[in-house]
Design an enzyme around this catalytic site. Structure first.
Site, PDB file in Angstrom:
ATOM      1  CB  SER A  16      -0.896   0.010   1.238  1.00 22.06           C
ATOM      2  OG  SER A  16      -1.480   1.280   1.353  1.00 22.06           O
ATOM      3  CG  HIS A  41      -3.940  -1.261  -1.912  1.00 16.80           C
ATOM      4  ND1 HIS A  41      -5.064  -1.926  -2.357  1.00 16.80           N
ATOM      5  CD2 HIS A  41      -4.347  -0.499  -0.874  1.00 16.80           C
ATOM      6  CE1 HIS A  41      -6.097  -1.585  -1.599  1.00 16.80           C
ATOM      7  NE2 HIS A  41      -5.689  -0.707  -0.698  1.00 16.80           N
ATOM      8  CG  ASP A  43      -5.030   2.697   0.652  1.00 12.48           C
ATOM      9  OD1 ASP A  43      -6.022   1.977   0.419  1.00 12.48           O
ATOM     10  OD2 ASP A  43      -3.988   2.266   1.180  1.00 12.48           O
ATOM     11  CG  MET A  45      -8.023   7.512   2.152  1.00 10.12           C
ATOM     12  SD  MET A  45      -7.334   7.375   3.814  1.00 10.12           S
ATOM     13  CE  MET A  45      -6.592   5.742   3.711  1.00 10.12           C
ATOM     14  CG  HIS A  74      -9.227   0.816  -1.139  1.00 13.14           C
ATOM     15  ND1 HIS A  74      -8.704   0.536   0.105  1.00 13.14           N
ATOM     16  CD2 HIS A  74     -10.580   0.867  -0.974  1.00 13.14           C
ATOM     17  CE1 HIS A  74      -9.688   0.416   0.977  1.00 13.14           C
ATOM     18  NE2 HIS A  74     -10.830   0.630   0.350  1.00 13.14           N
ATOM     19  CG  MET A  76     -11.229   3.932   1.366  1.00 12.81           C
ATOM     20  SD  MET A  76      -9.753   3.714   2.363  1.00 12.81           S
ATOM     21  CE  MET A  76      -8.510   3.748   1.071  1.00 12.81           C
ATOM     22  CG  MET A 145     -12.065  -2.111   4.065  1.00 10.65           C
ATOM     23  SD  MET A 145     -10.431  -1.794   3.389  1.00 10.65           S
ATOM     24  CE  MET A 145      -9.569  -1.091   4.797  1.00 10.65           C
ATOM     25  CG  ASP A 183      -6.598  -2.609   2.494  1.00  5.88           C
ATOM     26  OD1 ASP A 183      -5.520  -2.460   3.099  1.00  5.88           O
ATOM     27  OD2 ASP A 183      -7.171  -1.694   1.872  1.00  5.88           O
TER      28      ASP A 183
HETATM   29  C1  DX5 Z   1      -6.575   1.721   5.184  1.00  2.00           C
HETATM   30  C2  DX5 Z   1      -6.053   1.365   3.822  1.00  2.00           C
HETATM   31  C3  DX5 Z   1      -5.048   0.280   3.799  1.00  2.00           C
HETATM   32  C4  DX5 Z   1      -3.801   0.556   4.579  1.00  2.00           C
HETATM   33  C5  DX5 Z   1      -3.162  -0.737   4.964  1.00  2.00           C
HETATM   34  O1  DX5 Z   1      -7.657   2.582   5.017  1.00  2.00           O
HETATM   35  O2  DX5 Z   1      -7.108   0.975   2.965  1.00  2.00           O
HETATM   36  O3  DX5 Z   1      -4.715  -0.040   2.466  1.00  2.00           O
HETATM   37  O4  DX5 Z   1      -2.884   1.324   3.885  1.00  2.00           O
HETATM   38  O5  DX5 Z   1      -2.063  -0.467   5.740  1.00  2.00           O
HETATM   39  P1  DX5 Z   1      -1.494  -1.514   6.798  1.00  2.00           P
HETATM   40  O6  DX5 Z   1      -1.057  -2.699   6.030  1.00  2.00           O
HETATM   41  O7  DX5 Z   1      -0.373  -0.766   7.432  1.00  2.00           O
HETATM   42  O8  DX5 Z   1      -2.622  -1.821   7.757  1.00  2.00           O
HETATM   43 ZN    ZN Z   2      -6.642   0.127   0.971  1.00  2.00          ZN
END
Ligand code: DX5
Ligand code: ZN
Length: 227
Positions: A16, A41, A43, A45, A74, A76, A145, A183
């Site tokens: 990630s 990956h 993220d 947000m 991903h 969010m 998740m 994840d």
């Molecule tokens: C959280 C993200 C994850 C996060 C995972 O909202 O969707 O992808 O980066 O990180 P770790 O592996 O550190 O939990």
């Molecule tokens: Zn994620």
């Protein structure tokens, strides 16, 4: 080949980028390429769907220019339908949207596929699996998740294991080739359990980025011998 090697054969590791140094993205992505990452990956947000803000379309577009690794976006964000096309055009290979965020999940997955990307649905820890029952046959991937979305480095929520098993059973019943991604909070101690529960794509932020040797960390997550 022993059972462990067999089980791990098709496992893909998706570090990630949330845990990367955003001011050194090129360096960090090259390091992940050399370390044998299968996917990146990403993220995304928006500070509304989750209590944190990361990056958006422009970042995906710029990352696309510097790597051939597949990009797993991903989302969010609220109203992801509004941005699907732009994320696909920016170069995302897989786009996952939250079942809690979409108006019509089937429509959203169709929209992703019409843009030429693979479409996945994501469930938050508190969302029950029946929520995805109808959309599942149309998905290329389901993302479970195992932490509350928003931040890296959180503790794995144990009930995610049963959720993986139940979704895996739903996928088997459909007899379709649907990836199951996990994840949040994945580390060397729980990776075997999530794989046994049915996950085949493993997201790992903190575990990969806090390791001195990322290649070794990715190999360990994949179940290969430590080198
Ligand atoms: C959280 C993200 C994850 C996060 C995972 O909202 O969707 O992808 O980066 O990180 P770790 O592996 O550190 O939990
Ligand atoms: Zn994620």
């Amino acid at each position: 080949m022993n059972r462990r090697e067999l089980t791990y054969k098709n496992i893909q590791i998706a570090p990630s980028l949330l845990s990367a140094d955003f001011a050194n993205m090129v360096r960090d992505i090259k390091e992940l390429e050399n370390a044998g990452a299968d996917l990146l990956h990403c993220d995304v947000m928006d500070g509304v769907f989750v209590p944190n803000i990361t990056f958006g379309i422009k970042m995906i577009e710029d990352i696309r220019k510097i790597t051939n690794l597949r990009l797993d976006a991903h989302l969010m964000i609220v109203e992801p339908e509004k941005y699907i096309e732009r994320f696909a055009k920016a170069g995302a290979d897989i786009i996952t949207v939250h079942i809690e965020a979409v108006k019509n999940a089937k429509q959203a997955i169709k929209q992703i596929k019409d843009c030429g990307a693979l479409g996945g649905i994501v469930l938050n820890p508190e969302t029950e699996i029946h929520a995805i029952k109808e959309v599942l046959p149309y998905c290329d991937m389901v993302l479970v998740m195992s932490v509350h979305p928003g931040f890296g480095g959180q503790k794995f929520i144990e009930s995610s294991l049963q959720k993986l098993k139940d979704i895996k059973a739903m996928i088997k019943a459909l007899d379709k080739d649907i990836d199951l991604e996990i994840d949040g909070g994945i580390n060397f101690d729980n990776v075997d359990q999530v794989i046994d529960a049915g996950a085949n794509i493993i997201v790992a932020g903190n575990t990969v980025f806090s390791a001195k040797d990322k290649k070794n960390a990715i190999n360990r997550l994949r179940g290969n011998k430590i080198i």
